[in-house]
Motif scaffolding. Structure first.
Motif, PDB file in Angstrom:
ATOM      1  N   SER A 196      -0.608  12.490  -8.737  1.00  0.00           N
ATOM      2  CA  SER A 196      -1.431  13.681  -8.508  1.00  0.00           C
ATOM      3  C   SER A 196      -0.581  14.948  -8.546  1.00  0.00           C
ATOM      4  O   SER A 196      -1.016  15.983  -9.045  1.00  0.00           O
ATOM      5  CB  SER A 196      -2.194  13.571  -7.185  1.00  0.00           C
ATOM      6  OG  SER A 196      -1.316  13.210  -6.153  1.00  0.00           O
ATOM      7  N   THR A 197       0.682  14.854  -8.060  1.00  0.00           N
ATOM      8  CA  THR A 197       1.544  16.041  -8.100  1.00  0.00           C
ATOM      9  C   THR A 197       1.862  16.399  -9.555  1.00  0.00           C
ATOM     10  O   THR A 197       1.840  17.575  -9.924  1.00  0.00           O
ATOM     11  CB  THR A 197       2.849  15.819  -7.300  1.00  0.00           C
ATOM     12  OG1 THR A 197       2.520  15.318  -6.012  1.00  0.00           O
ATOM     13  CG2 THR A 197       3.637  17.094  -7.145  1.00  0.00           C
ATOM     14  N   SER A 198       2.142  15.371 -10.408  1.00  0.00           N
ATOM     15  CA  SER A 198       2.420  15.741 -11.814  1.00  0.00           C
ATOM     16  C   SER A 198       1.206  16.364 -12.458  1.00  0.00           C
ATOM     17  O   SER A 198       1.333  17.311 -13.240  1.00  0.00           O
ATOM     18  CB  SER A 198       2.922  14.605 -12.698  1.00  0.00           C
ATOM     19  OG  SER A 198       2.918  13.414 -12.110  1.00  0.00           O
ATOM     20  N   LYS A 199       0.013  15.867 -12.142  1.00  0.00           N
ATOM     21  CA  LYS A 199      -1.200  16.475 -12.726  1.00  0.00           C
ATOM     22  C   LYS A 199      -1.312  17.932 -12.301  1.00  0.00           C
ATOM     23  O   LYS A 199      -1.620  18.806 -13.098  1.00  0.00           O
ATOM     24  CB  LYS A 199      -2.440  15.703 -12.287  1.00  0.00           C
ATOM     25  CG  LYS A 199      -2.648  14.460 -13.125  1.00  0.00           C
ATOM     26  CD  LYS A 199      -3.953  13.789 -12.795  1.00  0.00           C
ATOM     27  CE  LYS A 199      -4.069  12.490 -13.562  1.00  0.00           C
ATOM     28  NZ  LYS A 199      -4.897  11.509 -12.869  1.00  0.00           N
ATOM     29  N   GLU A 213       0.837  -1.213   0.000  1.00  0.00           N
ATOM     30  CA  GLU A 213       0.000   0.000   0.000  1.00  0.00           C
ATOM     31  C   GLU A 213       0.866   1.255   0.000  1.00  0.00           C
ATOM     32  O   GLU A 213       0.524   2.260  -0.626  1.00  0.00           O
ATOM     33  CB  GLU A 213      -0.865   0.031   1.265  1.00  0.00           C
ATOM     34  CG  GLU A 213      -2.167  -0.733   1.168  1.00  0.00           C
ATOM     35  CD  GLU A 213      -2.902  -0.619   2.494  1.00  0.00           C
ATOM     36  OE1 GLU A 213      -3.930   0.058   2.529  1.00  0.00           O
ATOM     37  OE2 GLU A 213      -2.396  -1.179   3.485  1.00  0.00           O
ATOM     38  N   LYS A 214       1.986   1.170   0.736  1.00  0.00           N
ATOM     39  CA  LYS A 214       2.899   2.317   0.816  1.00  0.00           C
ATOM     40  C   LYS A 214       3.394   2.681  -0.586  1.00  0.00           C
ATOM     41  O   LYS A 214       3.442   3.855  -0.961  1.00  0.00           O
ATOM     42  CB  LYS A 214       4.092   1.937   1.711  1.00  0.00           C
ATOM     43  CG  LYS A 214       4.510   3.053   2.629  1.00  0.00           C
ATOM     44  CD  LYS A 214       5.413   2.573   3.730  1.00  0.00           C
ATOM     45  CE  LYS A 214       6.723   2.055   3.223  1.00  0.00           C
ATOM     46  NZ  LYS A 214       7.742   1.888   4.254  1.00  0.00           N
ATOM     47  N   VAL A 215       3.712   1.654  -1.377  1.00  0.00           N
ATOM     48  CA  VAL A 215       4.163   1.899  -2.754  1.00  0.00           C
ATOM     49  C   VAL A 215       3.056   2.592  -3.540  1.00  0.00           C
ATOM     50  O   VAL A 215       3.271   3.619  -4.199  1.00  0.00           O
ATOM     51  CB  VAL A 215       4.559   0.566  -3.445  1.00  0.00           C
ATOM     52  CG1 VAL A 215       4.882   0.781  -4.915  1.00  0.00           C
ATOM     53  CG2 VAL A 215       5.731  -0.080  -2.727  1.00  0.00           C
ATOM     54  N   LEU A 216       1.839   2.038  -3.434  1.00  0.00           N
ATOM     55  CA  LEU A 216       0.712   2.623  -4.174  1.00  0.00           C
ATOM     56  C   LEU A 216       0.475   4.074  -3.790  1.00  0.00           C
ATOM     57  O   LEU A 216       0.195   4.926  -4.634  1.00  0.00           O
ATOM     58  CB  LEU A 216      -0.569   1.824  -3.909  1.00  0.00           C
ATOM     59  CG  LEU A 216      -0.726   0.542  -4.712  1.00  0.00           C
ATOM     60  CD1 LEU A 216      -2.015  -0.161  -4.325  1.00  0.00           C
ATOM     61  CD2 LEU A 216      -0.727   0.855  -6.213  1.00  0.00           C
ATOM     62  N   LEU A 217       0.574   4.354  -2.479  1.00  0.00           N
ATOM     63  CA  LEU A 217       0.330   5.724  -2.012  1.00  0.00           C
ATOM     64  C   LEU A 217       1.394   6.689  -2.522  1.00  0.00           C
ATOM     65  O   LEU A 217       1.084   7.815  -2.921  1.00  0.00           O
ATOM     66  CB  LEU A 217       0.241   5.764  -0.483  1.00  0.00           C
ATOM     67  CG  LEU A 217      -0.996   5.076   0.103  1.00  0.00           C
ATOM     68  CD1 LEU A 217      -0.939   5.070   1.632  1.00  0.00           C
ATOM     69  CD2 LEU A 217      -2.282   5.752  -0.351  1.00  0.00           C
ATOM     70  N   VAL A 218       2.653   6.229  -2.553  1.00  0.00           N
ATOM     71  CA  VAL A 218       3.712   7.115  -3.070  1.00  0.00           C
ATOM     72  C   VAL A 218       3.512   7.334  -4.572  1.00  0.00           C
ATOM     73  O   VAL A 218       3.698   8.445  -5.082  1.00  0.00           O
ATOM     74  CB  VAL A 218       5.118   6.560  -2.744  1.00  0.00           C
ATOM     75  CG1 VAL A 218       6.192   7.364  -3.448  1.00  0.00           C
ATOM     76  CG2 VAL A 218       5.370   6.613  -1.244  1.00  0.00           C
ATOM     77  N   LEU A 219       3.092   6.293  -5.288  1.00  0.00           N
ATOM     78  CA  LEU A 219       2.845   6.464  -6.730  1.00  0.00           C
ATOM     79  C   LEU A 219       1.676   7.415  -6.982  1.00  0.00           C
ATOM     80  O   LEU A 219       1.694   8.219  -7.912  1.00  0.00           O
ATOM     81  CB  LEU A 219       2.576   5.112  -7.395  1.00  0.00           C
ATOM     82  CG  LEU A 219       3.799   4.190  -7.448  1.00  0.00           C
ATOM     83  CD1 LEU A 219       3.479   2.879  -8.141  1.00  0.00           C
ATOM     84  CD2 LEU A 219       4.967   4.870  -8.165  1.00  0.00           C
ATOM     85  N   GLN A 220       0.672   7.330  -6.117  1.00  0.00           N
ATOM     86  CA  GLN A 220      -0.456   8.260  -6.238  1.00  0.00           C
ATOM     87  C   GLN A 220      -0.004   9.698  -5.969  1.00  0.00           C
ATOM     88  O   GLN A 220      -0.440  10.649  -6.618  1.00  0.00           O
ATOM     89  CB  GLN A 220      -1.571   7.839  -5.257  1.00  0.00           C
ATOM     90  CG  GLN A 220      -2.760   8.784  -5.181  1.00  0.00           C
ATOM     91  CD  GLN A 220      -3.434   9.020  -6.538  1.00  0.00           C
ATOM     92  OE1 GLN A 220      -3.311   8.215  -7.465  1.00  0.00           O
ATOM     93  NE2 GLN A 220      -4.125  10.143  -6.660  1.00  0.00           N
TER      94      GLN A 220
END
Ligand SMILES: NC(=O)c1ccc[n+]([C@@H]2O[C@H](COP(=O)([O-])OP(=O)(O)OC[C@H]3O[C@@H](n4cnc5c(N)ncnc54)[C@H](OP(=O)(O)O)[C@@H]3O)[C@@H](O)[C@H]2O)c1
Length: 263
Positions: free
Chosen positions: A206-209, A195-202
């Protein structure tokens, strides 16, 4: 129009798919792929797969060089029978200059160099493209469109290839390294490693968007970095440890390596 590929790895795969999925470029039966596997390792649509160096009657309008820089000399020599005057050669080999390719081919060919990146495999590459001036406009458009099908294309001068490679070619790995480091920063009782990986990828997504709609990234960062707050405290540590300088040094080192490889 007949197109040949020498080498059939990640990059050639992405480019063949790009050509086959775009309309009006070429029929799959007009794509010939010279590879170096021992047997028929590939079966893709109706493209013709030939052993590297195998005799071939066809004359190609465009030949893509999709081999590793270390293999370029042997691959060109092995397949010297397919090179003709006035052909267009498109090389994706990092660091191999137009002049070196011309010297190896020893024909009056027109050469384009492209520097895609890893994200080409799902059509999200950033590709630096330089084409010799004497290439005709239709061929230039065709080559540019093939790369546009695998992502964003920026035309550049050949002498900018080293910087482009250092920033955008190797860039995905820098981002991965940063993400890996961020993932390792904190541990939670209630959040699993996956989950930690998924959250960092999110966080990245979202930051790039957000940044794609932002004019001034530094100004936005200043705005969200409250005086005396947590973010300011973290940024201060990055600044004290010369994070930007280290990154600059790393990218410069990649550029130098690209220059060295081209000699
Ligand atoms: N992948 C990227 O993200 C990326 C980004 C920018 C530029 N590039 C450039 O693109 C080029 C290809 O990279 P890639 O990732 O597609 O490499 P790759 O997956 O290793 O593909 C290269 C292919 O060429 C084959 N080959 C080697 N010698 C040959 C010969 N004499 N005749 C025919 N085929 C031969 C290799 O076969 P074997 O494996 O059997 O040796 C391999 O299948 C490189 O020059 C690289 O600098 C790649």
């Amino acid at each position: 129009m007949k197109i040949a590929f020498i080498g059939y790895g990640n990059m050639a795969n992405a480019l063949v798919s790009s050509i086959l999925t775009s309309k009006n470029i070429v029929l799959s039966s007009d794509i010939h792929i010279f590879h170096n596997k021992n047997k028929d390792a590939y079966e893709l649509d109706k493209c013709k797969f030939l052993q590297s160096g195998q005799d071939c009657e066809d004359n190609f309008d465009i030949i893509f060089l999709c081999i590793k820089p270390k293999d370029i000399e042997s691959a060109i020599k092995e397949n010297s029978h397919i090179f003709l005057d006035n052909q267009t050669i498109v090389s994706v080999a990092a660091g191999i200059t137009i002049n070196s390719i011309k010297d190896l081919i020893q024909k009056n060919v027109l050469i384009a160099r492209a520097m895609p990146n890893l994200c080409a495999i799902f059509n999200e590459s950033i590709t630096g493209l330089c084409m010799q001036n004497n290439m005709d406009d239709n061929t230039k458009d065709l080559v540019e469109n093939i790369f546009k099908n695998i992502g964003y294309v920026r035309k550049i001068n050949e002498d900018e290839m080293h910087s482009f490679t250092a920033l955008y070619g190797s860039g995905p790995a820098y981002i991965m390294y940063f993400i890996e480091s961020l993932i390792d920063c904190e541990n939670f009782d209630s959040i699993t490693d996956d989950e930690k990986v998924l959250l960092v990828l999110q966080l990245l997504n979202s930051t790039s968007k957000l940044l794609l709609t932002t004019k001034d990234i530094s100004e936005l960062r200043s705005k969200v970095t409250s005086k005396g707050g947590t973010t300011e405290s973290a940024i201060k540590v990055l600044e004290e440890n010369n994070f930007s300088e280290i990154l600059k040094e790393a990218v410069q080192s990649a550029r130098k390596k690209s220059v060295d490889l081209s000699k």
